[in-house]
Design a protein around this motif. Structure first.
Motif, PDB file in Angstrom:
ATOM      1  N   PHE A 196       0.812  -1.211   0.000  1.00 48.01           N
ATOM      2  CA  PHE A 196       0.000   0.000   0.000  1.00 48.01           C
ATOM      3  C   PHE A 196       0.852   1.270   0.000  1.00 48.01           C
ATOM      4  CE2 PHE A 196      -2.583  -3.409   1.782  1.00 48.01           C
ATOM      5  CZ  PHE A 196      -3.587  -3.413   0.841  1.00 48.01           C
ATOM      6  N   VAL A 197       2.013   1.214   0.641  1.00 43.55           N
ATOM      7  CA  VAL A 197       2.945   2.342   0.575  1.00 43.55           C
ATOM      8  C   VAL A 197       3.464   2.504  -0.854  1.00 43.55           C
ATOM      9  CG1 VAL A 197       5.210   3.159   1.354  1.00 43.55           C
ATOM     10  CG2 VAL A 197       3.597   2.211   3.010  1.00 43.55           C
ATOM     11  N   LEU A 198       3.840   1.395  -1.476  1.00 41.24           N
ATOM     12  CA  LEU A 198       4.303   1.428  -2.863  1.00 41.24           C
ATOM     13  C   LEU A 198       3.202   1.932  -3.799  1.00 41.24           C
ATOM     14  CD1 LEU A 198       6.502   0.679  -4.982  1.00 41.24           C
ATOM     15  CD2 LEU A 198       5.404  -1.564  -5.096  1.00 41.24           C
ATOM     16  N   ALA A 199       1.990   1.461  -3.607  1.00 42.91           N
ATOM     17  CA  ALA A 199       0.870   1.897  -4.458  1.00 42.91           C
ATOM     18  C   ALA A 199       0.581   3.390  -4.271  1.00 42.91           C
ATOM     19  CB  ALA A 199      -0.374   1.071  -4.152  1.00 42.91           C
ATOM     20  N   HIS A 200       0.708   3.862  -3.047  1.00 41.99           N
ATOM     21  CA  HIS A 200       0.485   5.289  -2.779  1.00 41.99           C
ATOM     22  C   HIS A 200       1.495   6.142  -3.543  1.00 41.99           C
ATOM     23  CE1 HIS A 200      -0.583   8.899  -0.564  1.00 41.99           C
ATOM     24  NE2 HIS A 200       0.696   9.060  -0.267  1.00 41.99           N
ATOM     25  N   TRP A 201       2.775   5.759  -3.469  1.00 45.95           N
ATOM     26  CA  TRP A 201       3.814   6.502  -4.201  1.00 45.95           C
ATOM     27  C   TRP A 201       3.590   6.416  -5.705  1.00 45.95           C
ATOM     28  CZ3 TRP A 201       8.414   4.155  -1.072  1.00 45.95           C
ATOM     29  CH2 TRP A 201       8.484   4.784   0.176  1.00 45.95           C
ATOM     30  N   TRP A 202       3.192   5.247  -6.184  1.00 42.82           N
ATOM     31  CA  TRP A 202       2.928   5.055  -7.604  1.00 42.82           C
ATOM     32  C   TRP A 202       1.807   5.976  -8.081  1.00 42.82           C
ATOM     33  CZ3 TRP A 202       4.709   2.404 -11.808  1.00 42.82           C
ATOM     34  CH2 TRP A 202       3.833   2.209 -12.861  1.00 42.82           C
ATOM     35  N   ILE A 203       0.730   6.062  -7.309  1.00 42.82           N
ATOM     36  CA  ILE A 203      -0.410   6.904  -7.710  1.00 42.82           C
ATOM     37  C   ILE A 203      -0.018   8.374  -7.699  1.00 42.82           C
ATOM     38  CG2 ILE A 203      -2.710   7.668  -6.991  1.00 42.82           C
ATOM     39  CD1 ILE A 203      -3.245   4.768  -6.182  1.00 42.82           C
ATOM     40  N   ILE A 204       0.750   8.806  -6.709  1.00 39.21           N
ATOM     41  CA  ILE A 204       1.212  10.198  -6.683  1.00 39.21           C
ATOM     42  C   ILE A 204       2.074  10.484  -7.907  1.00 39.21           C
ATOM     43  CG2 ILE A 204       2.754  11.788  -5.476  1.00 39.21           C
ATOM     44  CD1 ILE A 204       1.712  10.599  -2.847  1.00 39.21           C
ATOM     45  N   LEU A 205       2.995   9.589  -8.230  1.00 42.04           N
ATOM     46  CA  LEU A 205       3.838   9.751  -9.418  1.00 42.04           C
ATOM     47  C   LEU A 205       2.983   9.774 -10.681  1.00 42.04           C
ATOM     48  CD1 LEU A 205       6.671   9.806 -10.767  1.00 42.04           C
ATOM     49  CD2 LEU A 205       6.508   7.310 -10.841  1.00 42.04           C
ATOM     50  N   ASP A 221      -8.811  13.265 -11.180  1.00 41.73           N
ATOM     51  CA  ASP A 221     -10.045  12.499 -11.002  1.00 41.73           C
ATOM     52  C   ASP A 221      -9.750  11.103 -10.461  1.00 41.73           C
ATOM     53  OD1 ASP A 221      -8.855  11.445 -13.213  1.00 41.73           O
ATOM     54  OD2 ASP A 221     -10.679  11.336 -14.415  1.00 41.73           O
ATOM     55  N   GLY A 222     -10.761  10.478  -9.882  1.00 41.91           N
ATOM     56  CA  GLY A 222     -10.627   9.159  -9.291  1.00 41.91           C
ATOM     57  C   GLY A 222     -10.473   8.052 -10.305  1.00 41.91           C
ATOM     58  N   TYR A 223     -10.955   8.266 -11.524  1.00 42.74           N
ATOM     59  CA  TYR A 223     -10.853   7.215 -12.536  1.00 42.74           C
ATOM     60  C   TYR A 223      -9.399   6.935 -12.891  1.00 42.74           C
ATOM     61  CZ  TYR A 223     -11.734   4.534 -16.744  1.00 42.74           C
ATOM     62  OH  TYR A 223     -11.762   3.548 -17.685  1.00 42.74           O
ATOM     63  N   ALA A 224      -8.588   7.955 -12.951  1.00 39.96           N
ATOM     64  CA  ALA A 224      -7.167   7.776 -13.231  1.00 39.96           C
ATOM     65  C   ALA A 224      -6.496   7.028 -12.085  1.00 39.96           C
ATOM     66  CB  ALA A 224      -6.488   9.117 -13.477  1.00 39.96           C
ATOM     67  N   SER A 225      -6.964   7.250 -10.851  1.00 38.57           N
ATOM     68  CA  SER A 225      -6.401   6.540  -9.711  1.00 38.57           C
ATOM     69  C   SER A 225      -6.683   5.048  -9.805  1.00 38.57           C
ATOM     70  CB  SER A 225      -6.977   7.075  -8.401  1.00 38.57           C
ATOM     71  OG  SER A 225      -6.574   8.396  -8.203  1.00 38.57           O
ATOM     72  N   TRP A 253      -7.166   3.357 -12.557  1.00 35.10           N
ATOM     73  CA  TRP A 253      -6.328   2.831 -13.628  1.00 35.10           C
ATOM     74  C   TRP A 253      -4.885   2.679 -13.150  1.00 35.10           C
ATOM     75  CZ3 TRP A 253      -1.996   3.709 -16.407  1.00 35.10           C
ATOM     76  CH2 TRP A 253      -1.843   2.969 -17.578  1.00 35.10           C
ATOM     77  N   ALA A 254      -4.401   3.665 -12.427  1.00 35.87           N
ATOM     78  CA  ALA A 254      -3.027   3.613 -11.923  1.00 35.87           C
ATOM     79  C   ALA A 254      -2.863   2.480 -10.923  1.00 35.87           C
ATOM     80  CB  ALA A 254      -2.652   4.945 -11.274  1.00 35.87           C
ATOM     81  N   GLU A 255      -3.858   2.278 -10.089  1.00 36.09           N
ATOM     82  CA  GLU A 255      -3.791   1.210  -9.094  1.00 36.09           C
ATOM     83  C   GLU A 255      -3.730  -0.161  -9.754  1.00 36.09           C
ATOM     84  OE1 GLU A 255      -3.479  -0.231  -5.278  1.00 36.09           O
ATOM     85  OE2 GLU A 255      -3.674   1.875  -5.789  1.00 36.09           O
ATOM     86  N   ARG A 256      -4.501  -0.335 -10.797  1.00 34.15           N
ATOM     87  CA  ARG A 256      -4.483  -1.627 -11.496  1.00 34.15           C
ATOM     88  C   ARG A 256      -3.255  -1.765 -12.386  1.00 34.15           C
ATOM     89  NH1 ARG A 256     -10.279  -4.069 -12.472  1.00 34.15           N
ATOM     90  NH2 ARG A 256     -11.188  -3.460 -10.486  1.00 34.15           N
ATOM     91  N   ALA A 257      -2.716  -0.651 -12.848  1.00 41.17           N
ATOM     92  CA  ALA A 257      -1.539  -0.706 -13.719  1.00 41.17           C
ATOM     93  C   ALA A 257      -0.319  -1.222 -12.969  1.00 41.17           C
ATOM     94  CB  ALA A 257      -1.246   0.670 -14.307  1.00 41.17           C
ATOM     95  N   ILE A 258      -0.178  -0.854 -11.703  1.00 46.66           N
ATOM     96  CA  ILE A 258       0.992  -1.321 -10.958  1.00 46.66           C
ATOM     97  C   ILE A 258       0.929  -2.824 -10.741  1.00 46.66           C
ATOM     98  CG2 ILE A 258       0.046  -0.822  -8.666  1.00 46.66           C
ATOM     99  CD1 ILE A 258       2.906  -0.106  -7.826  1.00 46.66           C
ATOM    100  N   GLN A 260      -4.861  -8.402 -12.441  1.00 44.67           N
ATOM    101  CA  GLN A 260      -5.877  -7.396 -12.741  1.00 44.67           C
ATOM    102  C   GLN A 260      -6.479  -6.780 -11.483  1.00 44.67           C
ATOM    103  OE1 GLN A 260      -8.684  -9.469 -15.201  1.00 44.67           O
ATOM    104  NE2 GLN A 260      -7.346  -9.421 -16.984  1.00 44.67           N
ATOM    105  N   GLU A 261      -6.269  -7.410 -10.357  1.00 42.50           N
ATOM    106  CA  GLU A 261      -6.818  -6.915  -9.102  1.00 42.50           C
ATOM    107  C   GLU A 261      -5.899  -5.838  -8.515  1.00 42.50           C
ATOM    108  OE1 GLU A 261      -9.695  -7.929  -7.345  1.00 42.50           O
ATOM    109  OE2 GLU A 261     -10.168  -8.821  -9.285  1.00 42.50           O
ATOM    110  N   ALA A 262      -6.481  -4.878  -7.877  1.00 44.72           N
ATOM    111  CA  ALA A 262      -5.689  -3.833  -7.211  1.00 44.72           C
ATOM    112  C   ALA A 262      -5.388  -4.291  -5.786  1.00 44.72           C
ATOM    113  CB  ALA A 262      -6.454  -2.521  -7.205  1.00 44.72           C
ATOM    114  N   ARG A 263      -4.687  -5.412  -5.698  1.00 48.52           N
ATOM    115  CA  ARG A 263      -4.356  -6.032  -4.419  1.00 48.52           C
ATOM    116  C   ARG A 263      -2.863  -6.380  -4.405  1.00 48.52           C
ATOM    117  NH1 ARG A 263      -7.218  -5.117  -0.706  1.00 48.52           N
ATOM    118  NH2 ARG A 263      -6.849  -7.086   0.310  1.00 48.52           N
ATOM    119  N   PRO A 264      -2.312  -6.742  -3.251  1.00 49.42           N
ATOM    120  CA  PRO A 264      -0.869  -6.968  -3.162  1.00 49.42           C
ATOM    121  C   PRO A 264      -0.379  -8.322  -3.659  1.00 49.42           C
ATOM    122  CG  PRO A 264      -1.861  -7.197  -1.006  1.00 49.42           C
ATOM    123  CD  PRO A 264      -2.939  -6.716  -1.924  1.00 49.42           C
ATOM    124  N   TYR A 265      -1.231  -9.132  -4.252  1.00 52.57           N
ATOM    125  CA  TYR A 265      -0.837 -10.495  -4.598  1.00 52.57           C
ATOM    126  C   TYR A 265       0.256 -10.549  -5.665  1.00 52.57           C
ATOM    127  CZ  TYR A 265      -5.173 -11.201  -2.101  1.00 52.57           C
ATOM    128  OH  TYR A 265      -6.152 -11.159  -1.162  1.00 52.57           O
TER     129      TYR A 265
END
Length: 174
Positions: free
Chosen positions: A5-14, A23-27, A29-34, A78-83
């Motif tokens: 979640f720390v890594l995802a937070h930095w990724w979304i800010i970047l 907007d939240g839609y880009a967030s 997309w960014a969350e799933r992209a990582i 495809q999931e926005a989870r840490p797996y």
């Protein structure tokens, strides 16, 4: 655990700074992209792990292809989870484990870079998902079996320099 979640937070800010979006839609997309990116990195990771284990190019390519077309791996990517990150770190930990096992079994020197890399990967793995500990437990049982096997042949096997480096990796991981 907070590692992903720390890594995802930095990724979304970047990501937001790069595209200038608020907007939240880009967030989303960014969350799933990582996770998709980390899942894609698992394919060459498995190829390298299979190359270390089997030492055959054809077999390692088959292993990588199986991961690439695996429906479960695709679903997890495809999931926005840490797996996906947990899988990637597990592959890295197993690469260090296989390297250490071959070094101990064949009497070749184990590099300090591998030992400290193994400690770092295991630390990150536990900080991403608690079930990573099950992989560490399995690695510990396998190493204990190898130590018992070598101790039957040589009573001083547990004091050899490679085993001392494995102990350092175990203590550092703990």
């Amino acid at each position: 655990p907070p590692g992903y979640f720390v890594l995802a937070h930095w990724w979304i800010i970047l990501f937001h700074r790069l595209i200038g979006s608020t907007d939240g839609y880009a967030s989303l997309w960014a969350e799933r992209a990582i996770t998709a990116f980390l899942g894609a990195l698992a394919v060459p990771g498995v190829h390298h792990l299979a190359q270390l284990c089997f030492r055959q190019q054809r077999l390692s390519m088959i292993c990588a292809a199986l991961v690439a077309v695996s429906p479960f791996a695709t679903y997890l990517s495809q999931e926005a989870r840490p797996y996906s990150l947990a899988i990637l770190l597990n592959i890295a930990s197993l690469c260090c484990f296989v390297t250490a096992t071959y070094a101990v079994a064949e009497g070749k020197p184990l590099r300090w870079r591998t030992v400290f890399g193994w400690i770092g990967v295991n630390t990150l793995g536990v900080s991403v998902h608690y079930f990573f500990g099950l992989s560490l437990l399995a690695q510990g049982i396998a190493l204990l079996g190898l130590l018992v096997q070598q101790s039957h042949r040589d009573l001083r096997a547990w004091r050899k320099p490679n085993w001392v480096k494995v102990y350092i990796a175990a203590v550092g991981t703990f």
